[in-house]
Motif scaffolding. Structure first.
Motif, mmCIF file in Angstrom:
data_model
loop_
_atom_site.group_PDB
_atom_site.id
_atom_site.type_symbol
_atom_site.label_atom_id
_atom_site.label_comp_id
_atom_site.label_asym_id
_atom_site.label_seq_id
_atom_site.Cartn_x
_atom_site.Cartn_y
_atom_site.Cartn_z
ATOM 1 N N ASP A 60 28.329 -47.833 35.774
ATOM 2 C CA ASP A 60 27.539 -49.161 35.509
ATOM 3 C C ASP A 60 28.999 -50.131 35.741
ATOM 4 N N ALA A 61 30.130 -49.499 35.486
ATOM 5 C CA ALA A 61 31.188 -50.427 35.803
ATOM 6 C C ALA A 61 31.891 -50.557 37.331
ATOM 7 N N GLY A 62 31.204 -49.686 38.075
ATOM 8 C CA GLY A 62 31.448 -49.660 39.514
ATOM 9 C C GLY A 62 32.681 -48.426 39.844
ATOM 10 N N TYR A 63 32.643 -47.451 38.943
ATOM 11 C CA TYR A 63 33.692 -46.456 39.301
ATOM 12 C C TYR A 63 33.162 -45.102 39.253
ATOM 13 N N THR A 64 33.818 -44.314 40.032
ATOM 14 C CA THR A 64 33.571 -42.895 39.783
ATOM 15 C C THR A 64 35.017 -42.180 39.185
ATOM 16 N N ALA A 65 34.483 -41.219 38.467
ATOM 17 C CA ALA A 65 35.596 -40.372 37.677
ATOM 18 C C ALA A 65 36.052 -39.068 38.360
ATOM 19 N N HIS A 66 37.455 -38.952 38.256
ATOM 20 C CA HIS A 66 38.186 -37.773 38.959
ATOM 21 C C HIS A 66 38.794 -37.322 37.997
ATOM 22 N N PRO A 67 38.447 -36.327 37.341
ATOM 23 C CA PRO A 67 39.463 -35.641 36.136
ATOM 24 C C PRO A 67 40.539 -34.599 36.643
ATOM 25 N N ASP A 68 41.610 -34.505 36.188
ATOM 26 C CA ASP A 68 42.501 -33.444 36.240
ATOM 27 C C ASP A 68 42.736 -32.945 34.797
#
Length: 84
Positions: A60-68
């Protein structure tokens, strides 16, 4: 209201561009912290799953998450805008 609203609001206040956070810093933004699975399972950070409030927060904030998870960080990247 979701406990992840604070994360959503924090990301929305960003002007633009990607940003990387330590998991512990993200836990400080979320009332009650992140669950243990956020530290152990990359799948917890899946994008586009509207049935999970945490995923919905950064979407909803316009982001995608990319965890390490090995480094203990998550990079949030602006999601591509949908045409129309």
């Amino acid at each position: 209201m979701s406990k992840y609203d604070a994360l959503r609001d924090h990301l929305r206040r960003r002007r633009s561009g990607e940003v990387t956070y330590r998991l512990d810093d993200l836990a400080d933004l979320v009332p009650g912290g992140l669950p243990p699975s956020a530290y152990r399972h990359t799948a917890w950070w899946a994008n586009g799953d509207r049935s999970h409030l945490h995923s919905r927060s950064w979407g909803d904030a316009g982001y995608t998450a990319h965890p390490d998870l090995a480094r203990g960080v998550v990079r949030f990247v602006p999601a591509p805008r949908k045409p129309g």
